[in-house]
Design a protein around this motif. Structure first.
Motif, PDB file in Angstrom:
ATOM      1  N   HIS A 239       0.809  -1.219   0.000  1.00 42.64           N
ATOM      2  CA  HIS A 239       0.000   0.000   0.000  1.00 42.64           C
ATOM      3  C   HIS A 239       0.843   1.270   0.000  1.00 42.64           C
ATOM      4  O   HIS A 239       0.477   2.268  -0.630  1.00 42.64           O
ATOM      5  N   ALA A 240       1.987   1.254   0.705  1.00 37.95           N
ATOM      6  CA  ALA A 240       2.823   2.459   0.744  1.00 37.95           C
ATOM      7  C   ALA A 240       3.427   2.746  -0.633  1.00 37.95           C
ATOM      8  O   ALA A 240       3.478   3.900  -1.084  1.00 37.95           O
ATOM      9  N   HIS A 241       3.869   1.691  -1.312  1.00 34.14           N
ATOM     10  CA  HIS A 241       4.414   1.849  -2.659  1.00 34.14           C
ATOM     11  C   HIS A 241       3.340   2.383  -3.606  1.00 34.14           C
ATOM     12  O   HIS A 241       3.588   3.296  -4.424  1.00 34.14           O
ATOM     13  N   THR A 242       2.117   1.824  -3.509  1.00 30.18           N
ATOM     14  CA  THR A 242       1.015   2.284  -4.354  1.00 30.18           C
ATOM     15  C   THR A 242       0.690   3.748  -4.082  1.00 30.18           C
ATOM     16  O   THR A 242       0.450   4.529  -5.015  1.00 30.18           O
ATOM     17  N   ALA A 243       0.698   4.127  -2.799  1.00 26.92           N
ATOM     18  CA  ALA A 243       0.378   5.503  -2.440  1.00 26.92           C
ATOM     19  C   ALA A 243       1.410   6.473  -2.993  1.00 26.92           C
ATOM     20  O   ALA A 243       1.057   7.553  -3.491  1.00 26.92           O
ATOM     21  N   CYS A 244       2.678   6.126  -2.922  1.00 27.73           N
ATOM     22  CA  CYS A 244       3.723   7.009  -3.455  1.00 27.73           C
ATOM     23  C   CYS A 244       3.615   7.144  -4.975  1.00 27.73           C
ATOM     24  O   CYS A 244       3.731   8.246  -5.527  1.00 27.73           O
ATOM     25  N   SER A 245       3.376   6.027  -5.652  1.00 20.71           N
ATOM     26  CA  SER A 245       3.229   6.086  -7.112  1.00 20.71           C
ATOM     27  C   SER A 245       2.024   6.934  -7.489  1.00 20.71           C
ATOM     28  O   SER A 245       2.075   7.738  -8.429  1.00 20.71           O
ATOM     29  N   LEU A 246       0.926   6.752  -6.763  1.00 22.72           N
ATOM     30  CA  LEU A 246      -0.276   7.538  -7.043  1.00 22.72           C
ATOM     31  C   LEU A 246      -0.031   9.014  -6.807  1.00 22.72           C
ATOM     32  O   LEU A 246      -0.443   9.865  -7.617  1.00 22.72           O
ATOM     33  N   ALA A 247       0.636   9.347  -5.716  1.00 21.39           N
ATOM     34  CA  ALA A 247       0.893  10.756  -5.408  1.00 21.39           C
ATOM     35  C   ALA A 247       1.736  11.420  -6.497  1.00 21.39           C
ATOM     36  O   ALA A 247       1.458  12.558  -6.908  1.00 21.39           O
ATOM     37  N   LEU A 248       2.751  10.712  -6.983  1.00 19.92           N
ATOM     38  CA  LEU A 248       3.572  11.271  -8.061  1.00 19.92           C
ATOM     39  C   LEU A 248       2.761  11.469  -9.334  1.00 19.92           C
ATOM     40  O   LEU A 248       2.900  12.492 -10.027  1.00 19.92           O
ATOM     41  N   ASP A 249       1.916  10.501  -9.651  1.00 19.95           N
ATOM     42  CA  ASP A 249       1.102  10.619 -10.862  1.00 19.95           C
ATOM     43  C   ASP A 249       0.088  11.756 -10.737  1.00 19.95           C
ATOM     44  O   ASP A 249      -0.201  12.450 -11.728  1.00 19.95           O
ATOM     45  N   LEU A 250      -0.475  11.943  -9.551  1.00 20.18           N
ATOM     46  CA  LEU A 250      -1.401  13.055  -9.345  1.00 20.18           C
ATOM     47  C   LEU A 250      -0.688  14.387  -9.543  1.00 20.18           C
ATOM     48  O   LEU A 250      -1.222  15.307 -10.184  1.00 20.18           O
ATOM     49  N   ARG A 251       0.509  14.497  -9.002  1.00 23.69           N
ATOM     50  CA  ARG A 251       1.275  15.736  -9.156  1.00 23.69           C
ATOM     51  C   ARG A 251       1.588  16.009 -10.623  1.00 23.69           C
ATOM     52  O   ARG A 251       1.390  17.123 -11.125  1.00 23.69           O
ATOM     53  N   ASP A 252       2.061  14.986 -11.337  1.00 23.44           N
ATOM     54  CA  ASP A 252       2.407  15.171 -12.751  1.00 23.44           C
ATOM     55  C   ASP A 252       1.159  15.454 -13.593  1.00 23.44           C
ATOM     56  O   ASP A 252       1.190  16.266 -14.527  1.00 23.44           O
ATOM     57  N   ALA A 253       0.066  14.775 -13.269  1.00 19.89           N
ATOM     58  CA  ALA A 253      -1.174  15.003 -14.021  1.00 19.89           C
ATOM     59  C   ALA A 253      -1.664  16.426 -13.841  1.00 19.89           C
ATOM     60  O   ALA A 253      -2.184  17.036 -14.788  1.00 19.89           O
ATOM     61  N   MET A 254      -1.508  16.984 -12.651  1.00 18.35           N
ATOM     62  CA  MET A 254      -1.952  18.350 -12.411  1.00 18.35           C
ATOM     63  C   MET A 254      -1.129  19.342 -13.222  1.00 18.35           C
ATOM     64  O   MET A 254      -1.661  20.339 -13.734  1.00 18.35           O
ATOM     65  N   GLU A 255       0.148  19.075 -13.389  1.00 17.69           N
ATOM     66  CA  GLU A 255       0.966  19.951 -14.227  1.00 17.69           C
ATOM     67  C   GLU A 255       0.490  19.903 -15.681  1.00 17.69           C
ATOM     68  O   GLU A 255       0.413  20.936 -16.353  1.00 17.69           O
ATOM     69  N   ASP A 256       0.166  18.705 -16.170  1.00 21.77           N
ATOM     70  CA  ASP A 256      -0.348  18.583 -17.535  1.00 21.77           C
ATOM     71  C   ASP A 256      -1.708  19.271 -17.676  1.00 21.77           C
ATOM     72  O   ASP A 256      -1.991  19.926 -18.692  1.00 21.77           O
ATOM     73  N   LEU A 257      -2.558  19.119 -16.653  1.00 18.59           N
ATOM     74  CA  LEU A 257      -3.880  19.724 -16.710  1.00 18.59           C
ATOM     75  C   LEU A 257      -3.802  21.242 -16.671  1.00 18.59           C
ATOM     76  O   LEU A 257      -4.598  21.928 -17.330  1.00 18.59           O
ATOM     77  N   ASP A 258      -2.875  21.788 -15.922  1.00 19.13           N
ATOM     78  CA  ASP A 258      -2.708  23.241 -15.919  1.00 19.13           C
ATOM     79  C   ASP A 258      -2.387  23.750 -17.320  1.00 19.13           C
ATOM     80  O   ASP A 258      -2.888  24.793 -17.749  1.00 19.13           O
ATOM     81  N   ALA A 259      -1.562  22.985 -18.033  1.00 15.86           N
ATOM     82  CA  ALA A 259      -1.204  23.389 -19.393  1.00 15.86           C
ATOM     83  C   ALA A 259      -2.396  23.229 -20.340  1.00 15.86           C
ATOM     84  O   ALA A 259      -2.624  24.065 -21.225  1.00 15.86           O
ATOM     85  N   GLU A 260      -3.171  22.150 -20.172  1.00 22.26           N
ATOM     86  CA  GLU A 260      -4.308  21.908 -21.061  1.00 22.26           C
ATOM     87  C   GLU A 260      -5.431  22.921 -20.834  1.00 22.26           C
ATOM     88  O   GLU A 260      -6.036  23.426 -21.789  1.00 22.26           O
ATOM     89  N   LEU A 261      -5.706  23.221 -19.570  1.00 25.25           N
ATOM     90  CA  LEU A 261      -6.847  24.067 -19.230  1.00 25.25           C
ATOM     91  C   LEU A 261      -6.497  25.544 -19.163  1.00 25.25           C
ATOM     92  O   LEU A 261      -7.396  26.391 -19.074  1.00 25.25           O
ATOM     93  N   GLY A 262      -5.225  25.848 -19.168  1.00 28.42           N
ATOM     94  CA  GLY A 262      -4.823  27.241 -19.028  1.00 28.42           C
ATOM     95  C   GLY A 262      -5.048  27.775 -17.619  1.00 28.42           C
ATOM     96  O   GLY A 262      -5.320  28.962 -17.433  1.00 28.42           O
ATOM     97  N   THR A 263      -4.961  26.904 -16.621  1.00 28.64           N
ATOM     98  CA  THR A 263      -5.164  27.304 -15.233  1.00 28.64           C
ATOM     99  C   THR A 263      -3.823  27.452 -14.535  1.00 28.64           C
ATOM    100  O   THR A 263      -2.767  27.066 -15.067  1.00 28.64           O
ATOM    101  N   ASP A 264      -3.869  28.007 -13.342  1.00 30.17           N
ATOM    102  CA  ASP A 264      -2.647  28.162 -12.545  1.00 30.17           C
ATOM    103  C   ASP A 264      -2.782  27.438 -11.205  1.00 30.17           C
ATOM    104  O   ASP A 264      -2.272  27.883 -10.190  1.00 30.17           O
ATOM    105  N   TYR A 265      -3.535  26.324 -11.238  1.00 27.59           N
ATOM    106  CA  TYR A 265      -3.633  25.518 -10.017  1.00 27.59           C
ATOM    107  C   TYR A 265      -2.307  24.813  -9.762  1.00 27.59           C
ATOM    108  O   TYR A 265      -1.576  24.454 -10.680  1.00 27.59           O
TER     109      TYR A 265
END
Length: 459
Positions: free
Chosen positions: A341-367
């Motif tokens: 579970h700890a390994h899964t949580a770390c992988s998920l957290a990294l993917d969430l962070r990277d996805a948010m960077e991509d979404l900021d670029a796609e949506l034109g937001t500054d979240y």
């Protein structure tokens, strides 16, 4: 040129089957649709060339189980079969009984045929299934009782009086509980009256008229089958459809294993999880961004973000718990235990962070996304009745939330427990002790990413 009133009234559109009223006018759209009426429907049917079938579809008023079908056309087909198939066999039985020298029985079946014709006429002219079915049920009860008397009682008539049970069953399916109880009472009353007359009825015949009994039984049996089987099958299909919809809805709210436990009848669901990992993510800058954008745009952007997060959670085999304002809570290792579970949580957290960077670029937001992860025991269960929810509680959740709030936008902050449980698959930067409300000093680390050796591995 025709006047406005004449051009408006000449146009006519029939409403779908089962639509019992008109529709309100739509601003900028066509005129309001008037309530249904036989004259209007007749005009539309004639002008569109569909004749009586279109008029019947328009007038069709389902009842009982027929009123619950997804497709009203199925209920219409059931009713058409109900008024078309049994009379054919009834007519053949009338002829057979007459040729066998039993005019009394033939007359009873002829009356049954007349009742079937009356039921068909009522349905075809008015579309009211309730009255049509009621006529058939009463006729079936009367015919079975008369045949019981004429053929010599229970044994020699083949138990024709027992078809009264089918009358009550048909009433329950199509007419409702009150009518079913009323007809069942009538059937029981007839049976009680006939019971002491059984010896007299048997004495009327020297031997059973087997062929005659077969004609009568087939006539009543087919009428019962056509009357009961299609609505019963429709009821079963409807129940299966509702069960699948209920399960699908529950799976949108609850984990699959929890939904199955609720459907199995478990009322209190509360589980201890000695080891799990909590991922708490929060969007920074939402309040400032929302103040500069229309509400609909903000909601669309947040929906896009949450939908992407949901997909990542599902891909990692984690469990989304809920969204809290601009926060997102997920758990790993529950409701089903997961040693990684700890390994899964770390992988998920990294993917969430990277996805948010991509979404900021796609949506034109500054979240920017802050994520906190902590490992430890927790309690999970279902709470509420009107809007129940699967939730998780404990210090592990609180620490993950506090770690998130102490981090900087674009970072993943984890506890020492996560570092120890995740092993060497990730790289961490030590931040030092953080003062967390209610917990004092807690060693915190920034999750940097996967180790190079782990990137090409199975992780």
């Amino acid at each position: 040129a025709p006047s406005r009133s004449s051009s408006t009234t000449s146009a006519c559109t029939c409403v779908p089957m089962g639509d019992r009223g008109g529709h309100p006018p739509v601003k900028g759209g066509p005129p309001a649709r008037p309530p249904p009426g036989p004259e209007r429907c007749f005009t539309a049917a004639m002008t569109n060339g569909d004749g009586w079938l279109r008029r019947l579809r328009y007038r069709y008023r389902p009842t009982g189980i027929l009123d619950t079908l997804e497709d009203p056309r199925l209920g219409l087909r059931i009713m058409l079969a109900n008024i078309a198939v049994p009379p054919v066999l009834t007519l053949a039985s009338v002829v057979g009984c007459w040729l066998l020298g039993e005019p009394a029985v033939a007359a009873v079946l002829l009356g049954f045929l007349a009742a079937q014709a009356l039921s068909a006429a009522v349905f075809l002219t008015t579309g009211r299934s309730r009255e049509a079915v009621l006529i058939q049920l009463l006729a079936l009860l009367a015919a079975s009782t008369a045949c019981h008397v004429l053929l010599g009682g229970y044994v020699w008539s083949g138990g024709s009086l027992l078809y009264g049970i089918a009358v009550a069953a048909g009433a329950a399916l199509v007419l409702g509980r009150r009518a079913a109880f009323a007809l069942l009472g009538v059937c029981l009353g007839v049976a009680l009256v006939m019971a002491p007359l059984e010896p007299l009825l048997e004495a009327r015949r020297d031997q059973p008229a087997l062929l005659l009994s077969v004609f009568v039984m087939l006539t009543l049996y087919v009428a019962v089958l056509v009357m009961l089987v299609p609505p019963a099958a429709a009821l079963v299909d409807r129940l299966r459809l509702e069960q699948s919809r209920t399960r699908a809805l529950m799976l949108h709210v609850l984990p699959a294993s929890i939904a199955d436990r609720l459907r199995a009848g478990e009322t209190v669901i509360a589980d201890d999880h000695p080891a799990c990992s909590i991922v708490f993510a929060d969007l920074s800058g939402v309040t400032a961004h929302a103040a500069r954008r229309p509400a609909a745009q903000v909601v669309r952007e947040l929906n896009t973000i949450v939908t992407r997060f949901d997909a990542l959670v599902a891909a990692h085999g984690a469990e989304k718990i809920k969204t809290i304002g601009d926060g997102y809570l997920a758990a790993c290792g529950l409701p089903e235990p997961d040693p990684d579970h700890a390994h899964t949580a770390c992988s998920l957290a990294l993917d969430l962070r990277d996805a948010m960077e991509d979404l900021d670029a796609e949506l034109g937001t500054d979240y920017r996304l802050r994520v906190g992860v902590h490992t430890g025991p927790a309690v999970a269960g279902v709470i509420g009745t009107a809007k129940f929810a699967y939730d998780v509680w404990g210090d592990t959740v609180n620490v993950a939330s506090r770690l998130e709030s102490t981090g900087v936008p674009g970072s993943v902050t984890v506890s020492a427990a996560v570092v120890a449980a995740a092993g060497s698959a990730f790289t961490f930067d030590r931040v030092g002790a953080r003062q967390l409300k209610g917990h004092g000093a807690v060693e915190a680390y920034h999750l940097v990413g996967h180790r190079a050796a782990a990137v090409g591995g199975p992780a």
